[in-house]
Design a protein around this motif. Structure first.
Motif, mmCIF file in Angstrom:
data_model
loop_
_atom_site.group_PDB
_atom_site.id
_atom_site.type_symbol
_atom_site.label_atom_id
_atom_site.label_comp_id
_atom_site.label_asym_id
_atom_site.label_seq_id
_atom_site.Cartn_x
_atom_site.Cartn_y
_atom_site.Cartn_z
ATOM 1 N N VAL A 122 34.656 34.465 47.574
ATOM 2 C CA VAL A 122 35.348 34.706 48.841
ATOM 3 C C VAL A 122 36.627 33.885 48.908
ATOM 4 O O VAL A 122 37.689 34.382 49.311
ATOM 5 N N VAL A 123 36.535 32.627 48.486
ATOM 6 C CA VAL A 123 37.696 31.742 48.557
ATOM 7 C C VAL A 123 38.766 32.149 47.548
ATOM 8 O O VAL A 123 39.975 32.072 47.823
ATOM 9 N N ALA A 124 38.346 32.613 46.355
ATOM 10 C CA ALA A 124 39.311 32.979 45.301
ATOM 11 C C ALA A 124 39.786 34.419 45.407
ATOM 12 O O ALA A 124 40.741 34.813 44.715
ATOM 13 N N ALA A 125 39.135 35.228 46.245
ATOM 14 C CA ALA A 125 39.457 36.657 46.322
ATOM 15 C C ALA A 125 40.922 36.944 46.638
ATOM 16 O O ALA A 125 41.522 37.857 46.027
ATOM 17 N N PRO A 126 41.573 36.210 47.582
ATOM 18 C CA PRO A 126 42.982 36.538 47.874
ATOM 19 C C PRO A 126 43.885 36.502 46.645
ATOM 20 O O PRO A 126 44.741 37.387 46.474
ATOM 21 N N ARG A 127 43.699 35.520 45.776
ATOM 22 C CA ARG A 127 44.555 35.418 44.589
ATOM 23 C C ARG A 127 44.234 36.541 43.601
ATOM 24 O O ARG A 127 45.129 37.038 42.908
ATOM 25 N N PHE A 183 43.050 39.664 44.389
ATOM 26 C CA PHE A 183 43.555 40.942 44.912
ATOM 27 C C PHE A 183 45.075 40.979 44.979
ATOM 28 O O PHE A 183 45.676 42.057 44.962
ATOM 29 N N SER A 184 45.704 39.784 45.002
ATOM 30 C CA SER A 184 47.170 39.767 44.967
ATOM 31 C C SER A 184 47.694 39.917 43.553
ATOM 32 O O SER A 184 48.908 40.055 43.351
ATOM 33 N N SER A 205 47.375 37.603 41.206
ATOM 34 C CA SER A 205 47.763 36.307 40.624
ATOM 35 C C SER A 205 46.865 35.920 39.458
ATOM 36 O O SER A 205 47.294 35.198 38.545
ATOM 37 N N ILE A 206 45.609 36.372 39.505
ATOM 38 C CA ILE A 206 44.685 36.065 38.415
ATOM 39 C C ILE A 206 43.941 37.336 38.034
ATOM 40 O O ILE A 206 43.651 38.188 38.894
ATOM 41 N N PRO A 207 43.632 37.512 36.732
ATOM 42 C CA PRO A 207 42.851 38.677 36.293
ATOM 43 C C PRO A 207 41.358 38.452 36.568
ATOM 44 O O PRO A 207 40.950 37.405 37.088
ATOM 45 N N LEU A 208 40.541 39.421 36.169
ATOM 46 C CA LEU A 208 39.095 39.309 36.371
ATOM 47 C C LEU A 208 38.531 38.090 35.650
ATOM 48 O O LEU A 208 37.691 37.360 36.202
ATOM 49 N N GLY A 209 38.999 37.864 34.427
ATOM 50 C CA GLY A 209 38.514 36.695 33.688
ATOM 51 C C GLY A 209 38.849 35.399 34.397
ATOM 52 O O GLY A 209 38.039 34.466 34.439
ATOM 53 N N GLY A 210 40.046 35.336 34.968
ATOM 54 C CA GLY A 210 40.432 34.145 35.721
ATOM 55 C C GLY A 210 39.566 33.947 36.947
ATOM 56 O O GLY A 210 39.199 32.813 37.286
ATOM 57 N N LEU A 211 39.245 35.078 37.620
ATOM 58 C CA LEU A 211 38.375 34.994 38.793
ATOM 59 C C LEU A 211 36.995 34.450 38.406
ATOM 60 O O LEU A 211 36.451 33.567 39.079
ATOM 61 N N MET A 212 36.429 34.990 37.323
ATOM 62 C CA MET A 212 35.103 34.557 36.900
ATOM 63 C C MET A 212 35.117 33.110 36.428
ATOM 64 O O MET A 212 34.185 32.339 36.710
#
Length: 580
Positions: A289-294, A296-297, A299-306
């Protein structure tokens, strides 16, 4: 429950000695290896976290060849982590059992040394259930001390390793404030910190009562076990008195304490589990939830999100270590309090022994035992036997008599050197080969052969010797059971137990034999037969008997009485003293 320097002072007093003992080298090497493996596992977690970025980006790109390469690389990383985990557990267990062995040995030495256990029991400084302190609490102390300390170290290293990763991955967060904007760098680090701090504070507030509750639970459980063990050792007495109802009442009363305290633990544990479970489940989704804005914008790919979510999880777990370890911490603290209390009780008993030296024991002429102005007190400091002065020669047979409560058995204990309360002097020969036979003989765990030889080793006597003495004392029917292991204190009748005690005397042939009502469970004829055996086979040995029966006067030319005085004490009076 703790030392004057506080809880941590008491803990340090328990913790320090092993690491500076004769085993310090192997202990420190094992600890260093465990720490090294813990650091290695954190490093592997960092590499796996980096692998997650590549792996999920590969999935996003639908790159099949790279997908299989990443799976292979993961197998290498996982294998290394597994090897470290296995040997970390193995070496930790090795250190646990070595540390526990050393502590157990030293606690037993302190407790048994100079008969400290006996003084603690007599003076009321005895702590509850010392057997549990040695058998169970030391195990908990060692296990939890290592687990909690290594866990804390792992949490600190994990935090240091992943906080930088999370700081870089999370990037800045811009928060609009009207005409202004607030930029929070590494905002997910701050989010993890706030999340963990709130969790730790609430966990401590909810779970703090568990420390006292666990302390009481261990004590109540030990009290209940002790009552059952005591009943097992005294079954015949309970049966004769038809005391089953009273024993059941005692059992139920002690178990009621367990039951009530356990309900309190359950209620408090339920509250803590409500919070920690919710805290843990929320932590699964919170970083996304906290990282979702970056994400969806763009700024980071799926790997970065994970990778960000994984790094957030490691940071949050390390900051929340106290939450996950709280229940174990509560048990550990209660255990330390109990061990410190036991240790202080031992030290207090030893201090009392140094402050009150009691009866002096000195070496004197061979073949003579002297009592010089001996005064024997009760543990309450009340004078029981006053100014006892007499001389006993080797080969002399002496019968000590007196009314109940006159201090005969207490004098017996003083002669044996185990009674710590009194003054005066006992002068004994340098080679004081003595054997003391109490009214109720002690039977060690083991075979009947070992029980008959006690306190000597059974190997010192061959089958012919043991067979002969058992036959002499009227125990031939036990010969087929010589190698049988049993609770002989329960298996044998009171009379049989006393016959075994006489068999011990005939086997070991002491120069000085002391008997305290050693034939109280035997009929007159059996008593006379056993004393005849002593007179025939222990020629030259001193035999000092405490007994009520006047028939024994035939075997004891010297008779001594403990007479009451107007002052409420008792004094020795020699009634007759013919040559032995």
């Amino acid at each position: 429950m703790v030392t004057r320097s506080g809880f941590w002072g008491g803990f340090w007093a328990l913790f320090k000695p092993y690491w500076f003992s004769e085993e310090k080298l192997i202990a420190r090497l094992l600890l260093l290896a465990i720490i090294g493996l813990a650091l290695g596992m954190v490093y592997m977690n960092v590499r796996i976290n980096q692998w997650q970025n590549l792996f999920f980006n590969t999935l996003q790109d639908k790159n099949q060849a790279e997908f299989y390469r990443q799976i292979t690389w993961f197998a290498v990383l996982a294998t290394c982590w597994i090897v470290m985990a296995v040997y970390s557990l193995y070496l930790t267990q090795m250190l646990q059992i070595r540390w526990r062995r050393w502590l157990t040995n030293n606690y037993l030495k302190e407790w048994l040394g100079d008969r400290t256990y006996y003084r603690m029991q007599l003076t009321g400084t005895q702590t509850d259930n010392p057997d549990q302190r040695v058998a169970e609490d030391l195990k908990i102390f060692v296990d939890e001390t290592l687990n909690l300390s290594v866990g804390l170290l792992n949490a600190i290293v994990t935090l240091v390793s992943f906080v930088g990763v999370l700081w870089v991955l999370s990037g800045p967060l811009t928060v609009p404030m009207g005409e202004y904007q607030i930029v929070i760098p590494g905002y997910m680090v701050w989010a993890a910190l706030l999340y963990a701090v709130a969790g730790n504070v609430l966990t401590h507030k909810i779970g703090r009562p568990l420390i006292g509750l666990n302390f009481n639970q261990q004590r109540y459980e030990a009290d209940f076990r002790y009552s059952l063990a005591r009943f097992r050792e005294n079954m015949e007495g309970v049966a004769l008195y038809h005391g089953e109802t009273d024993e059941l009442t005692t059992f139920n009363s002690r178990f009621k304490n367990i039951f009530s305290n356990w309900w309190n633990i359950m209620r408090r544990q339920k509250q803590l589990t409500w919070f920690t479970s919710g805290y843990g489940q929320l932590a699964v989704i919170f970083p996304f939830v906290v990282a979702a804005p970056r994400f969806f914008s763009g700024s980071i790919p799926l790997g970065g999100l994970m990778q960000t979510a994984s790094a957030f999880g490691y940071v949050r777990e390390s900051l929340s270590w106290f939450i996950t370890a709280y229940t174990n911490f509560a048990i550990w603290k209660a255990t330390v309090d109990r061990l410190v209390g036991f240790h202080l009780a031992v030290l207090e008993a030893q201090r009392q022994q140094r402050a009150n030296a009691g009866i002096d024991r000195e070496l004197g002429a061979a073949g003579e035992l002297q009592l010089q102005h001996l005064q024997v007190d009760l543990p309450t400091e009340q004078l029981l036997v006053s100014d006892a002065t007499m001389s006993l020669k080797q080969g002399q047979h002496v019968l000590i008599q007196g009314p109940s409560g006159s201090g005969k058995s207490t004098l017996f204990r003083a002669l044996a050197g185990i009674w710590p309360f009194g003054r005066g002097r006992i002068v004994q020969p340098e080679q004081f080969d003595a054997l003391f036979l109490p009214q109720r003989p002690y039977f060690p765990l083991g075979t009947l052969r070992e029980a008959v030889a006690y306190p000597a080793r059974a190997a010192l006597f061959d089958d012919e010797q043991i067979t002969e003495v058992l036959g002499s004392v009227g125990l031939s029917h036990l010969l087929p059971r010589l190698n049988e292991v049993a609770n002989w204190g329960m298996q044998l009748s009171g009379g049989e137990q006393q016959r075994v005690a006489f068999a011990r005397a005939l086997l070991q042939r002491p120069a000085w034999l002391f008997l305290d009502e050693a034939t109280s469970n035997l009929d007159d004829a059996s008593q006379m037969r056993l004393y005849e055996l002593l007179s025939q086979r222990l020629k030259g040995s001193a035999i000092i008997s405490i007994a009520h029966r006047d028939q024994l006067a035939d075997f004891h030319p010297t008779r001594v009485h403990l007479r009451p005085t107007p002052q409420g004490t008792h004094e020795l009076q020699v009634a007759s003293a013919q040559p032995a």
